[in-house]
Design an enzyme around this catalytic site. Sequence first.
Site, PDB file in Angstrom:
ATOM      1  N   VAL A   1       0.817  -1.213   0.000  1.00  0.00           N
ATOM      2  CA  VAL A   1       0.000   0.000   0.000  1.00  0.00           C
ATOM      3  C   VAL A   1       0.850   1.263   0.000  1.00  0.00           C
ATOM      4  O   VAL A   1       0.313   2.365  -0.094  1.00  0.00           O
ATOM      5  CB  VAL A   1      -0.982   0.047   1.195  1.00  0.00           C
ATOM      6  CG1 VAL A   1      -1.950  -1.114   1.145  1.00  0.00           C
ATOM      7  CG2 VAL A   1      -0.248   0.103   2.522  1.00  0.00           C
ATOM      8  N   LYS A   2       2.175   1.120   0.105  1.00  0.00           N
ATOM      9  CA  LYS A   2       3.043   2.287   0.089  1.00  0.00           C
ATOM     10  C   LYS A   2       3.251   2.776  -1.346  1.00  0.00           C
ATOM     11  O   LYS A   2       2.774   2.191  -2.311  1.00  0.00           O
ATOM     12  CB  LYS A   2       4.383   1.962   0.751  1.00  0.00           C
ATOM     13  CG  LYS A   2       4.281   1.557   2.220  1.00  0.00           C
ATOM     14  CD  LYS A   2       3.675   2.655   3.074  1.00  0.00           C
ATOM     15  CE  LYS A   2       3.913   2.451   4.565  1.00  0.00           C
ATOM     16  NZ  LYS A   2       3.420   1.181   5.107  1.00  0.00           N
ATOM     17  N   ILE A   3       4.020   3.850  -1.481  1.00  0.00           N
ATOM     18  CA  ILE A   3       4.168   4.522  -2.769  1.00  0.00           C
ATOM     19  C   ILE A   3       4.937   3.663  -3.763  1.00  0.00           C
ATOM     20  O   ILE A   3       4.619   3.588  -4.952  1.00  0.00           O
ATOM     21  CB  ILE A   3       4.854   5.886  -2.554  1.00  0.00           C
ATOM     22  CG1 ILE A   3       3.945   6.771  -1.692  1.00  0.00           C
ATOM     23  CG2 ILE A   3       5.173   6.568  -3.881  1.00  0.00           C
ATOM     24  CD1 ILE A   3       4.634   7.970  -1.094  1.00  0.00           C
TER      25      ILE A   3
END
EC number: 2.6.1.92
Length: 383
Positions: A189-191
């Site tokens: 879910v991170k960049i």
Amino acid sequence: MIPYGRQSISEEDIAAVEAVLRSEWITQGPAIGAFERGLAAYCGLQGGGGVAVANATAALHIAMLALGVAPGDVVWTSPNTFIASANCALYCGAEVDFVDTDPDTYNLCARKLAEKLEQASAAGRLPKVVIPVHFAGQSCDMRAIAALAQQYGFRVVEDASHAVGAEYDGGKVGDCRFSDIAIFSFHPVKILTTAEGGMLMARDPALYRRLQLLRSHGMTREAGELEKHDEGGWYYEQIDLGYNYRITDLQAALGLSQLGRLDLFLERRRALAARYDTLLAELPVIRPRQAAYGVSAFHLYPIQVDPARRRAVFDSLRSQGIGVNVHYIPVYTQPYYRKLGFRAGLCPNAEQYYAGAISLPMFYGMTEAEQDEVVAAVRKALA
């Protein structure tokens, strides 16, 4: 369901991983070093380097070990974070405490830190390390925190799990101009993602080398570090108590491929954030504010609603197929931390923020039609 976060995997990403699968190395190979060097260069890190690990929690743990955190020490961090930012101190037998947040940025507040340090100095109980957390992708005021570190003699570890690609004071988060170590997370879910993974950045060559050793059992084959020489090509020595916190070449190849699109990811997230600002302007919500000293990476887009209605709004959004979430429950209110003696009221700003917080969907592949659907659902939930 429109999720609050989602990875973006391209055909190039798949090809990069496939190339490793077809190579001679799938665990500890050349892709790891290439990923480390690539991200360090992107961040503008001078000296030292990047150390890729299995996840950001592992990164936090060995950061504490590398800085000598041990029983009898105390580590301070923000309550508005995932529990790993505090747990890492406990792993080392140290104590942990919390500094209240800035009501505008939701980050660890430099003014509150200064007040707490003055009190701690008088009591002879200063922190060994302070961990500012760059919440939602926006940097803390690191210049102010670094000045306090110089005044009071503590070390600084930036928990930049949300902030790869973010900017602060004319540089990139991760250049470690105002800290000893900076840490990134590459959860899906991170960049930027490596499926699971993290990386530490360190400017100091000795600290960088210690982190490398702690990542891999404290084991070395480097001639200059061995007690015995000319033992044979098989020979290694354990010179520190380390862990198996290594990342694989498969994951590093994915991360290196994703790094090539990081600026595109950031550009899209910032455009979505600006569009949210416009679409939500007339609704009774508090939109995230941005400090003038930097540019957020917008890992999250957190709004605040009336705390008395937060549960109803959250449930309404979920029922409409909007995968909202809440970031974060103040760490010290968790049952484990209450058993350590922490009580509600310790950090009023963080508690007030949490009471009304809802994170809206924010991810690279989000379309404007999906964003319109989210805003329409928010309007309906508030009506």
